[in-house]
Design an enzyme around this catalytic site. Structure first.
Site, PDB file in Angstrom:
ATOM      1  N   ASP A 233      32.104  33.487  41.514  1.00 20.39           N
ATOM      2  CA  ASP A 233      32.881  33.272  40.292  1.00 20.39           C
ATOM      3  C   ASP A 233      32.868  31.833  39.802  1.00 20.39           C
ATOM      4  OD1 ASP A 233      33.636  35.921  40.159  1.00 20.39           O
ATOM      5  OD2 ASP A 233      35.481  35.620  41.298  1.00 20.39           O
TER       6      ASP A 233
ATOM      7  N   TYR B 208      36.207  44.738  34.346  1.00 21.30           N
ATOM      8  CA  TYR B 208      37.379  44.231  33.638  1.00 21.30           C
ATOM      9  C   TYR B 208      37.491  44.924  32.275  1.00 21.30           C
ATOM     10  CZ  TYR B 208      38.262  40.202  36.752  1.00 21.30           C
ATOM     11  OH  TYR B 208      38.588  39.394  37.804  1.00 21.30           O
TER      12      TYR B 208
END
Length: 469
Positions: free
Chosen positions: A151, A406
């Site tokens: 990330d 997401y």
């Protein structure tokens, strides 16, 4: 006709022509002077007073060319007054959601230079919608794409394109960021961009293309923000930021920003126990956010933000059909509106919901255990009644055999109401698909509709065997 008569006739005609020409020249002169003075005046819609146009605005004006015989006059038209958005219109009444956009980034990456991304979202200015994502500093068909499952690296940047345009090599890199949020206040874009060391990250606030403010980590544990659009009301933009444990107590704060400058910071208050990755929407005169509890609850936290007095309240979505993943099955899941349900709260996924009177519209993965499939539905009483489970208007967006990720909300102002739209991240690559070394995504976008609609499934659609390794 004798010579004298001829002379008189010719003289009369000449005098008439001269008089007409003289009058025309006077008319041209009067018109020129009138337009010259009027080009520097514009009517103010607020009070009908004549306001001088600022010289700095002239470069943005539309120029009309007015032709009078052989004279050319340029007339400056004063532009419309640019105002802050206030989002005061009511929410549109909808029956469900209709397909709006799909960028097919992964399929296109099989034969073109497309960025490796994750954490996408959508936001609109008053005239156009844009898609954003956090790039990994590489295209997919590039050895730098190896191991892009991580990330937070210093090469990640916030990308911005018109909605429906994949992130190609010509894409604008707005800022350096491994966490972000963006919104338009009616005059310019605000970008909140977080980057740096996990224990001492920096959030930069970029407004109208200029760095205006910044703030450093306050808990030294991965300062992070929404990964979807922030919201601006009457020039004040709100963004929810968290610093601290992802699986324990953290410090969440709501920042109030005006033209890029932090003007106030409020701590989280209310009954929400853990808040991150909020999906926010305008609920005039305030802002409402549906977030992720990564610690105690699979029911989603609600954060209500008062833009006028900077006060904050929080609770949980009442629906017993909960929105996070992982979660218990629908028969045993629960929510009492006030507290986390302590059911599979550790870990989670960014998601969204929004209130509709006493009811709630929401989206979630079809799988209760993994980021697979995606569905939307309305829960009767889901906003006001604890543990309500009456579901209507269910739609499949991505079938259960395909991956999702997401998801988040964005709002679009129409002529008479504010519509709610959502996007779904369609993750491909590692960890699940180990034939390749990269991790990236495409998106699909739906918007609320008051009409009828059909059925379908809109997965990423790339054949992993045809993709670069």
């Amino acid at each position: 006709m004798n010579p004298n008569q001829k002379i008189i006739t010719i003289g009369s005609v000449s005098l008439t022509i001269a008089t007409v020409c003289f009058l025309m020249q006077i008319a041209i002169l009067v018109t020129t002077v009138t337009l010259h003075f009027k080009q520097y005046e514009c009517d103010s819609p607020a009070n009908n007073q004549v306001m001088p146009c600022e010289p700095i605005i002239i470069e943005r004006n539309i120029t009309e060319i007015v032709y009078l015989t052989n004279t050319t006059i340029e007339k400056e038209i004063c532009p419309k007054l640019v105002e802050y958005r206030n989002w005061s219109k009511p929410q549109c009444k909808i029956t469900g959601f209709a397909p709006f956009s799909k960028d097919n980034s992964i399929r296109l990456s099989a034969g073109g230079d497309i960025w490796v991304t994750r954490e996408p979202y959508v936001s609109c200015d008053p005239g156009k919608c844009y898609q954003f994502a956090l790039g990994q500093g590489t295209t997919l068909d590039n050895k730098h794409s190896n191991d892009t499952i991580h990330d937070r690296i210093p090469h990640r940047t916030l990308l911005m394109n018109e909605l429906g345009v994949p992130f190609h090599l010509g894409t604008r890199q707005v800022c350096i960021a491994w966490s972000s949020s963006s919104c338009h206040d009616g005059k310019a874009w605000l970008h909140v961009c977080v980057t740096g060391d996990d224990k001492n990250a920096t959030a930069s606030f970029i407004y109208d293309g200029r760095l205006v403010d910044s703030i450093g980590s306050w808990s030294q544990n991965i300062l992070r923000t929404q990964e979807s659009e922030c919201v601006c009301i009457n020039g004040t933009c709100t963004v929810v930021m968290t610093d601290g444990s992802a699986s324990g107590r953290a410090d969440t704060r709501i920042l109030f920003i005006e033209e890029g400058k932090i003007v106030h910071i409020s701590p989280l208050s209310g009954s929400a126990q853990h808040v991150e990755e909020c999906s926010c929407y305008p609920r005039y005169p305030g802002v409402r956010c549906i977030c992720r509890d990564n610690w105690k609850g699979s029911n989603r936290p609600v954060v209500d933000i008062n833009v006028k007095d900077y006060s904050i309240d929080s609770r949980y979505v009442c629906s017993g059909l909960v929105g996070d993943t992982p979660r218990n099955n629908d028969r045993s899941s629960n929510s009492n509106c006030r507290n986390p349900n302590n059911d599979k709260g550790n870990h989670g996924v960014k998601g969204w919901a929004f209130d509709d009177g006493n009811d709630v519209w929401m989206g979630r993965t079809i799988s209760k255990d993994s980021r697979s499939g995606y569905e939307t539905f309305k829960v009767i009483g889901g906003w006001s009644t604890p543990n309500s489970k009456s579901q209507i208007n269910r739609q499949v967006i991505v079938d259960s055999d395909n991956r999702s990720g997401y998801s988040g909300i964005f709002s679009v102002e129409g002529k008479s109401c504010i519509n709610r739209c959502f996007y779904v991240e369609l993750i491909r690559g590692r960890e699940q698909e180990t034939r390749v070394w990269w991790t990236s995504n495409s998106i699909v976008v739906f918007c609320g509709t008051s009409g009828t609609y059909g059925t379908g499934s809109w997965p990423d659609g790339a054949d992993i065997n045809l993709m670069p390794i």
